[in-house]
Design a protein around this motif. Structure first.
Motif, mmCIF file in Angstrom:
data_model
loop_
_atom_site.group_PDB
_atom_site.id
_atom_site.type_symbol
_atom_site.label_atom_id
_atom_site.label_comp_id
_atom_site.label_asym_id
_atom_site.label_seq_id
_atom_site.Cartn_x
_atom_site.Cartn_y
_atom_site.Cartn_z
ATOM 1 N N ALA A 55 0.756 -1.116 -0.126
ATOM 2 C CA ALA A 55 -0.082 -0.097 -0.074
ATOM 3 C C ALA A 55 0.801 1.343 -0.105
ATOM 4 O O ALA A 55 1.933 1.159 0.681
ATOM 5 N N PHE A 56 0.477 2.269 -0.757
ATOM 6 C CA PHE A 56 1.026 3.688 -0.936
ATOM 7 C C PHE A 56 -0.073 4.562 -0.970
ATOM 8 O O PHE A 56 -1.153 4.319 -1.373
ATOM 9 N N CYS A 57 0.000 5.768 -0.311
ATOM 10 C CA CYS A 57 -0.992 6.681 0.008
ATOM 11 C C CYS A 57 -0.278 8.178 -0.424
ATOM 12 O O CYS A 57 0.585 8.503 0.102
ATOM 13 N N PHE A 58 -1.214 8.776 -1.318
ATOM 14 C CA PHE A 58 -0.699 10.296 -1.571
ATOM 15 C C PHE A 58 -1.956 10.783 -2.307
ATOM 16 O O PHE A 58 -2.938 10.522 -2.564
ATOM 17 N N ASP A 59 -1.549 12.320 -2.395
ATOM 18 C CA ASP A 59 -2.509 13.284 -2.897
ATOM 19 C C ASP A 59 -1.771 13.392 -4.472
ATOM 20 O O ASP A 59 -0.694 13.018 -4.760
ATOM 21 N N ALA A 60 -2.323 14.528 -5.237
ATOM 22 C CA ALA A 60 -1.785 15.048 -6.440
ATOM 23 C C ALA A 60 -0.209 15.267 -6.369
ATOM 24 O O ALA A 60 0.485 14.848 -7.166
ATOM 25 N N ARG A 61 0.096 15.942 -5.295
ATOM 26 C CA ARG A 61 1.588 16.592 -5.294
ATOM 27 C C ARG A 61 2.483 15.378 -5.084
ATOM 28 O O ARG A 61 3.577 15.517 -5.582
ATOM 29 N N GLY A 62 1.950 14.071 -4.324
ATOM 30 C CA GLY A 62 2.943 13.345 -4.339
ATOM 31 C C GLY A 62 2.905 11.877 -5.354
ATOM 32 O O GLY A 62 3.522 10.988 -5.058
ATOM 33 N N CYS A 63 2.285 12.325 -6.203
ATOM 34 C CA CYS A 63 1.943 11.145 -7.540
ATOM 35 C C CYS A 63 3.260 10.797 -8.057
ATOM 36 O O CYS A 63 3.508 9.617 -8.116
ATOM 37 N N LYS A 64 4.002 11.812 -8.403
ATOM 38 C CA LYS A 64 5.302 11.484 -9.373
ATOM 39 C C LYS A 64 6.296 10.743 -8.480
ATOM 40 O O LYS A 64 6.798 9.988 -8.708
ATOM 41 N N MET A 65 6.209 11.199 -7.229
ATOM 42 C CA MET A 65 7.278 10.726 -6.117
ATOM 43 C C MET A 65 6.869 9.323 -6.020
ATOM 44 O O MET A 65 7.695 8.530 -5.693
ATOM 45 N N ALA A 66 5.743 9.128 -5.669
ATOM 46 C CA ALA A 66 5.038 7.711 -5.626
ATOM 47 C C ALA A 66 5.441 6.725 -6.706
ATOM 48 O O ALA A 66 5.628 5.630 -6.439
#
Length: 304
Positions: free
Chosen positions: A58-69
């Motif tokens: 599992a990973f959790c993120f919003d739009a700002r963290g998408c590319k980092m994820a």
């Protein structure tokens, strides 16, 4: 104590006296403090038969963290090639649109791993979170969002993987409901890498306890503190190689036995850029130690 610990503490402290800003002084310390701690990671694994099941992740993120994820997930797939595949559950905020989902999906092309997107719920909307994004609470939602998953590994999106997760997924947790790396002598753990027994969490109603605790207390590290204080005595401790944080500072040589520090050289599993100095900073001079490792993976995604 690690055999070079005392010398490194002294020389890194001296190096930290020089610099025009807090950031440069910190980077000067880290160059000495962590020199040689990572050497041949990802190159020394013995061959093995491919794991027969997909491991839930599992990973959790919003739009700002998408590319980092996407970079984090890519590093996991590279480290696990021909060893295991994953069912990757991405818990996302409402601002993550389909185009951003496609970015994450793209890094799994040509692999046996699958990405599933799940929107975070609103059970923690009234919880205290200080200046943290609401996505911080998503990891605590996993028992409810994934009712058919019994056990799962969670990781932050500022982590880099160098090894597969087969051993930790098969870990005997006993009566514990969580496994994580302690960061303080009292057993306080960091919530950036977790093995979670979702069945036990559901059976013992910890989810409801977490919601209540998150609303009643204004913790400094909200989600992390909630896990530590509600699960005290029910957390199995993992070795440092599963969550090596650059923010550990000199206490890394005081807290962890030398055998765990030696494991970082060749058997590191995750490198966690857990504080304010991130490898994706625009100015290369402001990036943390070992940031080149992150960029090596980022360049393989086609995003950078």
């Amino acid at each position: 104590m690690y055999k070079y610990g005392i010398g490194r503490q002294i020389t890194s402290a001296i190096a930290g006296l020089f610099g025009t800003s807090r950031l440069t002084r910190r980077l000067n310390r880290d160059k000495i403090r962590y020199r040689g701690l990572i050497e041949t990671v990802g190159q020394t694994r013995l061959p093995r038969k491919k794991y027969p099941e997909k491991i839930p992740m599992a990973f959790c993120f919003d739009a700002r963290g998408c590319k980092m994820a996407a970079v984090t997930i890519k590093s996991l797939l590279i480290a696990s090639k021909d060893r295991c595949d994953y069912d990757i559950y991405c818990v996302i905020a409402d601002d993550v649109d389909e185009s951003l989902c496609d970015i994450v999906r793209s890094v799994t092309d040509g692999t046996g791993s699958t990405v599933h997107f799940v929107h975070g719920n609103h059970d923690f909307d009234e919880s205290n979170r200080r200046n943290w994004p609401v996505a911080m609470w998503f990891r605590l939602m996993l028992p409810k969002l994934l009712p058919n998953v019994s056990r799962i590994i969670y990781a932050d999106m500022d982590i880099l993987f160098f090894n597969d997760l087969i051993d930790v997924y098969e870990l005997d947790m006993g009566d514990n409901v969580l496994a994580a790396v302690p960061t303080r002598p009292d057993g306080y753990i960091n919530s950036g890498f977790l093995l979670m027994d979702l069945d036990k969490i559901r059976a013992e109603n910890f989810y409801e306890k977490w919601i209540k605790e998150s609303k009643e207390h204004d913790y400094k590290n909200p989600d992390q503190d909630v896990l530590n204080y509600t699960l005290k005595g029910r957390i199995k401790f993992l070795p440092l190689k599963y969550n090596f944080q650059l923010s550990h500072g000199s206490r890394i040589f005081k807290m962890y036995p030398h055998i765990q520090l030696d494991e970082l050289k060749h058997n590191l599993v995750t490198l966690h850029y857990s504080d304010y100095i991130k490898p994706w900073r625009e100015n290369p001079k402001e990036r943390p130690t070992f940031s080149a490792l992150w960029w090596d993976v980022a360049k393989t995604t086609g995003l950078y």
